[in-house]
Design a protein around this motif. Sequence first.
Motif, PDB file in Angstrom:
ATOM      1  N   THR A  17       0.833  -1.201   0.000  1.00 49.41           N
ATOM      2  CA  THR A  17       0.000   0.000   0.000  1.00 49.41           C
ATOM      3  C   THR A  17       0.867   1.251   0.000  1.00 49.41           C
ATOM      4  O   THR A  17       0.600   2.210  -0.729  1.00 49.41           O
ATOM      5  CB  THR A  17      -0.941  -0.008   1.213  1.00 49.41           C
ATOM      6  OG1 THR A  17      -1.828  -1.132   1.113  1.00 49.41           O
ATOM      7  CG2 THR A  17      -1.770   1.265   1.286  1.00 49.41           C
ATOM      8  N   VAL A  18       1.918   1.243   0.801  1.00 51.06           N
ATOM      9  CA  VAL A  18       2.838   2.390   0.849  1.00 51.06           C
ATOM     10  C   VAL A  18       3.498   2.599  -0.510  1.00 51.06           C
ATOM     11  O   VAL A  18       3.596   3.730  -1.006  1.00 51.06           O
ATOM     12  CB  VAL A  18       3.897   2.179   1.948  1.00 51.06           C
ATOM     13  CG1 VAL A  18       4.989   3.246   1.863  1.00 51.06           C
ATOM     14  CG2 VAL A  18       3.249   2.216   3.322  1.00 51.06           C
ATOM     15  N   GLU A  19       3.942   1.517  -1.133  1.00 55.97           N
ATOM     16  CA  GLU A  19       4.546   1.624  -2.464  1.00 55.97           C
ATOM     17  C   GLU A  19       3.560   2.208  -3.461  1.00 55.97           C
ATOM     18  O   GLU A  19       3.918   3.039  -4.307  1.00 55.97           O
ATOM     19  CB  GLU A  19       5.007   0.242  -2.939  1.00 55.97           C
ATOM     20  CG  GLU A  19       6.212  -0.305  -2.192  1.00 55.97           C
ATOM     21  CD  GLU A  19       6.502  -1.752  -2.571  1.00 55.97           C
ATOM     22  OE1 GLU A  19       5.859  -2.255  -3.526  1.00 55.97           O
ATOM     23  OE2 GLU A  19       7.353  -2.376  -1.928  1.00 55.97           O
ATOM     24  N   GLY A  20       2.304   1.770  -3.361  1.00 59.87           N
ATOM     25  CA  GLY A  20       1.280   2.261  -4.266  1.00 59.87           C
ATOM     26  C   GLY A  20       1.051   3.751  -4.132  1.00 59.87           C
ATOM     27  O   GLY A  20       0.883   4.462  -5.145  1.00 59.87           O
ATOM     28  N   PHE A  21       1.057   4.246  -2.910  1.00 60.26           N
ATOM     29  CA  PHE A  21       0.856   5.679  -2.722  1.00 60.26           C
ATOM     30  C   PHE A  21       2.063   6.480  -3.197  1.00 60.26           C
ATOM     31  O   PHE A  21       1.913   7.607  -3.683  1.00 60.26           O
ATOM     32  CB  PHE A  21       0.528   5.995  -1.259  1.00 60.26           C
ATOM     33  CG  PHE A  21      -0.937   5.847  -0.958  1.00 60.26           C
ATOM     34  CD1 PHE A  21      -1.859   6.706  -1.507  1.00 60.26           C
ATOM     35  CD2 PHE A  21      -1.388   4.832  -0.143  1.00 60.26           C
ATOM     36  CE1 PHE A  21      -3.217   6.572  -1.256  1.00 60.26           C
ATOM     37  CE2 PHE A  21      -2.743   4.673   0.122  1.00 60.26           C
ATOM     38  CZ  PHE A  21      -3.656   5.552  -0.435  1.00 60.26           C
ATOM     39  N   GLY A  22       3.259   5.926  -3.061  1.00 61.83           N
ATOM     40  CA  GLY A  22       4.426   6.601  -3.613  1.00 61.83           C
ATOM     41  C   GLY A  22       4.295   6.783  -5.109  1.00 61.83           C
ATOM     42  O   GLY A  22       4.594   7.854  -5.667  1.00 61.83           O
ATOM     43  N   GLU A  23       3.796   5.748  -5.783  1.00 58.01           N
ATOM     44  CA  GLU A  23       3.574   5.831  -7.230  1.00 58.01           C
ATOM     45  C   GLU A  23       2.436   6.790  -7.560  1.00 58.01           C
ATOM     46  O   GLU A  23       2.516   7.561  -8.529  1.00 58.01           O
ATOM     47  CB  GLU A  23       3.271   4.428  -7.767  1.00 58.01           C
ATOM     48  CG  GLU A  23       4.457   3.481  -7.675  1.00 58.01           C
ATOM     49  CD  GLU A  23       4.075   2.026  -7.922  1.00 58.01           C
ATOM     50  OE1 GLU A  23       4.911   1.288  -8.455  1.00 58.01           O
ATOM     51  OE2 GLU A  23       2.935   1.628  -7.560  1.00 58.01           O
ATOM     52  N   GLU A  24       1.382   6.738  -6.762  1.00 58.64           N
ATOM     53  CA  GLU A  24       0.233   7.617  -7.020  1.00 58.64           C
ATOM     54  C   GLU A  24       0.614   9.082  -6.928  1.00 58.64           C
ATOM     55  O   GLU A  24       0.297   9.884  -7.816  1.00 58.64           O
ATOM     56  CB  GLU A  24      -0.899   7.318  -6.031  1.00 58.64           C
ATOM     57  CG  GLU A  24      -2.080   8.264  -6.160  1.00 58.64           C
ATOM     58  CD  GLU A  24      -3.199   7.982  -5.171  1.00 58.64           C
ATOM     59  OE1 GLU A  24      -3.944   8.928  -4.850  1.00 58.64           O
ATOM     60  OE2 GLU A  24      -3.333   6.823  -4.727  1.00 58.64           O
ATOM     61  N   GLY A  79       3.340  27.591  13.509  1.00 57.99           N
ATOM     62  CA  GLY A  79       4.754  27.884  13.732  1.00 57.99           C
ATOM     63  C   GLY A  79       5.672  26.887  13.057  1.00 57.99           C
ATOM     64  O   GLY A  79       6.659  27.260  12.402  1.00 57.99           O
ATOM     65  N   ARG A  80       5.360  25.599  13.206  1.00 62.87           N
ATOM     66  CA  ARG A  80       6.164  24.537  12.579  1.00 62.87           C
ATOM     67  C   ARG A  80       5.289  23.340  12.284  1.00 62.87           C
ATOM     68  O   ARG A  80       4.428  22.987  13.082  1.00 62.87           O
ATOM     69  CB  ARG A  80       7.333  24.140  13.480  1.00 62.87           C
ATOM     70  CG  ARG A  80       8.235  23.045  12.885  1.00 62.87           C
ATOM     71  CD  ARG A  80       9.652  23.138  13.404  1.00 62.87           C
ATOM     72  NE  ARG A  80      10.283  24.389  13.011  1.00 62.87           N
ATOM     73  CZ  ARG A  80      10.850  24.642  11.816  1.00 62.87           C
ATOM     74  NH1 ARG A  80      10.849  23.696  10.890  1.00 62.87           N
ATOM     75  NH2 ARG A  80      11.405  25.806  11.570  1.00 62.87           N
ATOM     76  N   LEU A  81       5.537  22.735  11.125  1.00 64.12           N
ATOM     77  CA  LEU A  81       4.763  21.575  10.701  1.00 64.12           C
ATOM     78  C   LEU A  81       5.710  20.430  10.370  1.00 64.12           C
ATOM     79  O   LEU A  81       6.638  20.583   9.573  1.00 64.12           O
ATOM     80  CB  LEU A  81       3.918  21.918   9.471  1.00 64.12           C
ATOM     81  CG  LEU A  81       3.032  20.803   8.920  1.00 64.12           C
ATOM     82  CD1 LEU A  81       1.980  20.381   9.951  1.00 64.12           C
ATOM     83  CD2 LEU A  81       2.361  21.242   7.625  1.00 64.12           C
ATOM     84  N   ASN A  82       5.459  19.282  10.983  1.00 67.29           N
ATOM     85  CA  ASN A  82       6.230  18.070  10.718  1.00 67.29           C
ATOM     86  C   ASN A  82       5.463  17.197   9.735  1.00 67.29           C
ATOM     87  O   ASN A  82       4.377  16.701  10.053  1.00 67.29           O
ATOM     88  CB  ASN A  82       6.473  17.303  12.018  1.00 67.29           C
ATOM     89  CG  ASN A  82       7.375  18.057  12.969  1.00 67.29           C
ATOM     90  OD1 ASN A  82       8.572  18.166  12.754  1.00 67.29           O
ATOM     91  ND2 ASN A  82       6.787  18.618  14.033  1.00 67.29           N
ATOM     92  N   CYS A  83       6.017  17.018   8.553  1.00 70.16           N
ATOM     93  CA  CYS A  83       5.396  16.186   7.519  1.00 70.16           C
ATOM     94  C   CYS A  83       5.989  14.782   7.602  1.00 70.16           C
ATOM     95  O   CYS A  83       7.206  14.602   7.441  1.00 70.16           O
ATOM     96  CB  CYS A  83       5.647  16.777   6.140  1.00 70.16           C
ATOM     97  SG  CYS A  83       4.764  18.330   5.850  1.00 70.16           S
ATOM     98  N   ILE A  84       5.122  13.809   7.831  1.00 69.77           N
ATOM     99  CA  ILE A  84       5.560  12.437   8.084  1.00 69.77           C
ATOM    100  C   ILE A  84       4.922  11.508   7.068  1.00 69.77           C
ATOM    101  O   ILE A  84       3.707  11.547   6.860  1.00 69.77           O
ATOM    102  CB  ILE A  84       5.151  12.002   9.506  1.00 69.77           C
ATOM    103  CG1 ILE A  84       5.688  12.986  10.550  1.00 69.77           C
ATOM    104  CG2 ILE A  84       5.634  10.587   9.817  1.00 69.77           C
ATOM    105  CD1 ILE A  84       5.018  12.865  11.902  1.00 69.77           C
ATOM    106  N   ASP A  85       5.741  10.663   6.441  1.00 69.24           N
ATOM    107  CA  ASP A  85       5.204   9.680   5.500  1.00 69.24           C
ATOM    108  C   ASP A  85       6.170   8.498   5.413  1.00 69.24           C
ATOM    109  O   ASP A  85       7.389   8.696   5.455  1.00 69.24           O
ATOM    110  CB  ASP A  85       5.006  10.299   4.107  1.00 69.24           C
ATOM    111  CG  ASP A  85       3.956   9.553   3.292  1.00 69.24           C
ATOM    112  OD1 ASP A  85       2.812  10.046   3.225  1.00 69.24           O
ATOM    113  OD2 ASP A  85       4.278   8.467   2.772  1.00 69.24           O
TER     114      ASP A  85
END
Length: 292
Positions: A17-24, A79-85
Amino acid sequence: MTRAKIPTGARNIDTKTVEGFGEEWSAFDQGDLDPSERRRLFEQYFSLFPFDELPDDAEGFDLGCGSGRWAGLVAPRVGRLNCIDPSAKALEVCRRRLAGVANVDFHLADADAIPLTDASQDFGYALGVLHHIPDSARAMRDAVRKLKPGAPFLVYLYYSFDNRPAWFRAVWAVSDVARQAISRLPFPLRKAVTSGIAALVYWPLSRSAGLFEKAGADVGHFPLSAYRYRSFYSLRTDALDRFGTRLEQRFSKDEIRRMMAAADLTDIAFREGEPYWVACGRRAKAATGRDR
């Protein structure tokens, strides 16, 4: 509905699923989405979020940031945003989108390995993410643990059509059989098939709903009526998201409420309108012991 199960001690992630979203997100980085449409969608998903109650220097996280479509609109407000994936490809798309935005940090991490100190964040959100994680409830608990007491957490989880008639649920069940086959195709073919679905199913049904609405009809239960004012770019993105994803779980409003309460969230409120279900709660100010 069937829930994904993971062995005790295993990573809370579905790698396909993670691989699929990377491609998407590499294919549909949302750069071609009209800014006014993006803003309209943002206002729908964040309608419950208390931006005006956050501290001036608020620090929080976007769990499952994907292409950064939400982060780009959140970052100027905090102030600050942490983007996590967990997808390196998706995170690279997010980096490119937010290049030059100084108050954003990027983290390649799973939901069960969020690289932030417990009780350190002023807010958090996970939109369209937790239902793609094997143990959605565990992922929510892991996310909420990073919040300060009283901090808001916004979530969007696919609904189980608990507010829809039986025939609507039956149509979805048939479509889900198609998803299970399509999601296993090689990405170029998966993209082509889902673009065809966008053109031959999403477009005519959504535009028909718009026409019926203009004629005075109630299109609340009309299939794909939520897309009646969305662009074809959005339809292609969401068709790929819907039919191209290996792991998809759905939850009723009551299930989500219980999940949020079990994660130590209080003051839980739901958006009473599409998309279903968006909800917001606050981390309990007094520790309940559930996350210890």
